[in-house]
Design a protein around this motif. Structure first.
Motif, mmCIF file in Angstrom:
data_model
loop_
_atom_site.group_PDB
_atom_site.id
_atom_site.type_symbol
_atom_site.label_atom_id
_atom_site.label_comp_id
_atom_site.label_asym_id
_atom_site.label_seq_id
_atom_site.Cartn_x
_atom_site.Cartn_y
_atom_site.Cartn_z
ATOM 1 N N VAL A 258 -33.901 78.180 -11.517
ATOM 2 C CA VAL A 258 -35.270 78.633 -11.751
ATOM 3 C C VAL A 258 -35.254 80.026 -12.359
ATOM 4 N N GLY A 259 -36.288 80.323 -13.128
ATOM 5 C CA GLY A 259 -36.413 81.641 -13.737
ATOM 6 C C GLY A 259 -37.371 81.578 -14.911
ATOM 7 N N LEU A 260 -37.726 82.733 -15.403
ATOM 8 C CA LEU A 260 -38.656 82.826 -16.525
ATOM 9 C C LEU A 260 -38.081 82.201 -17.789
ATOM 10 N N SER A 261 -38.960 81.846 -18.708
ATOM 11 C CA SER A 261 -38.530 81.412 -20.027
ATOM 12 C C SER A 261 -37.734 82.552 -20.662
ATOM 13 N N GLY A 262 -36.564 82.247 -21.186
ATOM 14 C CA GLY A 262 -35.723 83.273 -21.798
ATOM 15 C C GLY A 262 -34.779 83.964 -20.841
ATOM 16 N N SER A 263 -34.788 83.551 -19.569
ATOM 17 C CA SER A 263 -33.906 84.202 -18.581
ATOM 18 C C SER A 263 -32.447 83.788 -18.755
ATOM 19 N N GLY A 264 -32.221 82.643 -19.392
ATOM 20 C CA GLY A 264 -30.859 82.164 -19.604
ATOM 21 C C GLY A 264 -30.512 80.924 -18.805
ATOM 22 N N LYS A 265 -31.508 80.259 -18.235
ATOM 23 C CA LYS A 265 -31.265 79.065 -17.411
ATOM 24 C C LYS A 265 -30.513 77.986 -18.182
ATOM 25 N N SER A 266 -31.043 77.611 -19.326
ATOM 26 C CA SER A 266 -30.442 76.517 -20.098
ATOM 27 C C SER A 266 -29.070 76.892 -20.632
ATOM 28 N N THR A 267 -28.924 78.113 -21.091
ATOM 29 C CA THR A 267 -27.628 78.576 -21.611
ATOM 30 C C THR A 267 -26.572 78.519 -20.516
ATOM 31 N N LEU A 268 -26.914 79.006 -19.341
ATOM 32 C CA LEU A 268 -25.979 78.992 -18.217
ATOM 33 C C LEU A 268 -25.717 77.567 -17.738
ATOM 34 N N ALA A 269 -26.757 76.739 -17.704
ATOM 35 C CA ALA A 269 -26.599 75.342 -17.291
ATOM 36 C C ALA A 269 -25.626 74.619 -18.219
ATOM 37 N N LYS A 270 -25.762 74.818 -19.529
ATOM 38 C CA LYS A 270 -24.872 74.165 -20.500
ATOM 39 C C LYS A 270 -23.431 74.647 -20.336
ATOM 40 N N SER A 271 -23.255 75.924 -20.106
ATOM 41 C CA SER A 271 -21.903 76.464 -19.921
ATOM 42 C C SER A 271 -21.265 75.923 -18.649
ATOM 43 N N PHE A 272 -22.055 75.848 -17.576
ATOM 44 C CA PHE A 272 -21.526 75.336 -16.314
ATOM 45 C C PHE A 272 -21.215 73.845 -16.432
ATOM 46 N N GLU A 273 -22.082 73.113 -17.113
ATOM 47 C CA GLU A 273 -21.816 71.692 -17.309
ATOM 48 C C GLU A 273 -20.513 71.491 -18.076
ATOM 49 N N LYS A 274 -20.290 72.272 -19.134
ATOM 50 C CA LYS A 274 -19.052 72.135 -19.917
ATOM 51 C C LYS A 274 -17.835 72.439 -19.046
ATOM 52 N N TYR A 275 -17.930 73.489 -18.235
ATOM 53 C CA TYR A 275 -16.826 73.821 -17.332
ATOM 54 C C TYR A 275 -16.534 72.644 -16.394
ATOM 55 N N LEU A 276 -17.577 72.084 -15.789
ATOM 56 C CA LEU A 276 -17.387 70.978 -14.857
ATOM 57 C C LEU A 276 -16.831 69.742 -15.566
ATOM 58 N N HIS A 277 -17.350 69.448 -16.740
ATOM 59 C CA HIS A 277 -16.863 68.304 -17.512
ATOM 60 C C HIS A 277 -15.378 68.468 -17.836
ATOM 61 N N SER B 36 -13.343 69.975 -16.177
ATOM 62 C CA SER B 36 -12.620 69.866 -14.902
ATOM 63 C C SER B 36 -12.625 68.434 -14.357
ATOM 64 N N GLY B 37 -13.167 67.504 -15.135
ATOM 65 C CA GLY B 37 -13.158 66.106 -14.722
ATOM 66 C C GLY B 37 -14.317 65.691 -13.842
ATOM 67 N N LYS B 38 -15.413 66.442 -13.875
ATOM 68 C CA LYS B 38 -16.579 66.123 -13.048
ATOM 69 C C LYS B 38 -17.683 65.488 -13.901
ATOM 70 N N LEU B 39 -18.392 64.523 -13.308
ATOM 71 C CA LEU B 39 -19.513 63.877 -13.985
ATOM 72 C C LEU B 39 -20.786 64.644 -13.673
ATOM 73 N N THR B 40 -21.493 65.033 -14.726
ATOM 74 C CA THR B 40 -22.680 65.868 -14.577
ATOM 75 C C THR B 40 -23.849 65.287 -15.366
ATOM 76 N N GLN B 41 -25.036 65.791 -15.065
ATOM 77 C CA GLN B 41 -26.222 65.504 -15.865
ATOM 78 C C GLN B 41 -27.126 66.718 -15.814
ATOM 79 N N ILE B 42 -27.520 67.216 -16.990
ATOM 80 C CA ILE B 42 -28.497 68.301 -17.057
ATOM 81 C C ILE B 42 -29.879 67.688 -17.250
ATOM 82 N N LEU B 43 -30.823 68.148 -16.451
ATOM 83 C CA LEU B 43 -32.236 67.838 -16.647
ATOM 84 C C LEU B 43 -32.898 69.149 -17.039
ATOM 85 N N ASP B 44 -33.407 69.205 -18.265
ATOM 86 C CA ASP B 44 -33.946 70.445 -18.818
ATOM 87 C C ASP B 44 -35.431 70.265 -19.129
#
Length: 195
Positions: free
Chosen positions: A31-50, A52-60
């Protein structure tokens, strides 16, 4: 509703699917304001997890408003319905053992509490992506703050619609004080041990 007969007790459970995937299904609600970096951080974390062999799903927020929630606006009622639908979808993913990362402004305590109640305390982990509105406005890659300031967008969170800071998030990530790599490390340190 009398003709609806749920079969939840007859289908494979969360533990069965987690064993198959060798991971824990959880919901990371950013959670956070528009422009806080939520989506950017979510995408980076998803890539890291992927990686690492983890199955993920981003809901944006932006993505779901082009499909599942395309019929909703930004009134208080529509915002609540938007989050209600997302929480129900996130819960389904988590029950399939998927690490589900939700990136939504989620502006009020009551909306976040509703999502927590739908998903369940055991699965729901709130991350406050903290960033002052002044910094968010400077980032404003979509030009939304400028439009809101000119009155072209109504009910814009932080301008003419409130944002209530989370009181007890699982994790706070300060994107104005740290770069993306450091924020990602905060996410990794907190979440990897529990998934």
């Amino acid at each position: 509703m009398e003709n609806i007969h749920p079969i939840f007790d007859q289908i494979l459970g969360k533990a069965d699917k987690e064993r198959l995937l060798q991971q824990k299904g959880i919901v990371i609600w950013m959670v956070g304001l528009s422009g806080s970096g939520k989506s950017t951080l979510a995408k980076s974390f998803e890539k890291y997890l992927h990686d690492s062999g983890k199955l993920t799903q981003i809901l944006d927020g932006d993505n779901l408003r082009t499909g599942l929630n395309a019929n909703l606006g930004f009134s208080a009622e529509d915002r609540e319905e938007n989050i209600r639908r997302v929480a129900e979808v996130a819960k389904l993913f988590a029950h399939c053992g998927v690490i589900t990362i939700c990136s939504f402004i989620s502006p009020t305590t009551s909306i976040r509490q509703m999502s927590r109640e739908i998903i369940g305390d055991d699965l729901y982990h709130e991350v406050f992506v903290e960033c002052p509105i002044e910094v968010c406005e400077k980032r404003d890659v979509k030009g939304l703050y400028a439009k809101a300031r000119r009155g072209e967008i109504k009910n814009f969170t932080g301008i003419d619609s409130p944002f209530e800071n989370p009181e007890n998030p699982s994790l706070i990530v300060n994107t104005d004080l740290k770069n993306l790599d450091d924020c990602l490390q905060d996410m990794i340190k907190f979440f990897v041990p529990i998934i």
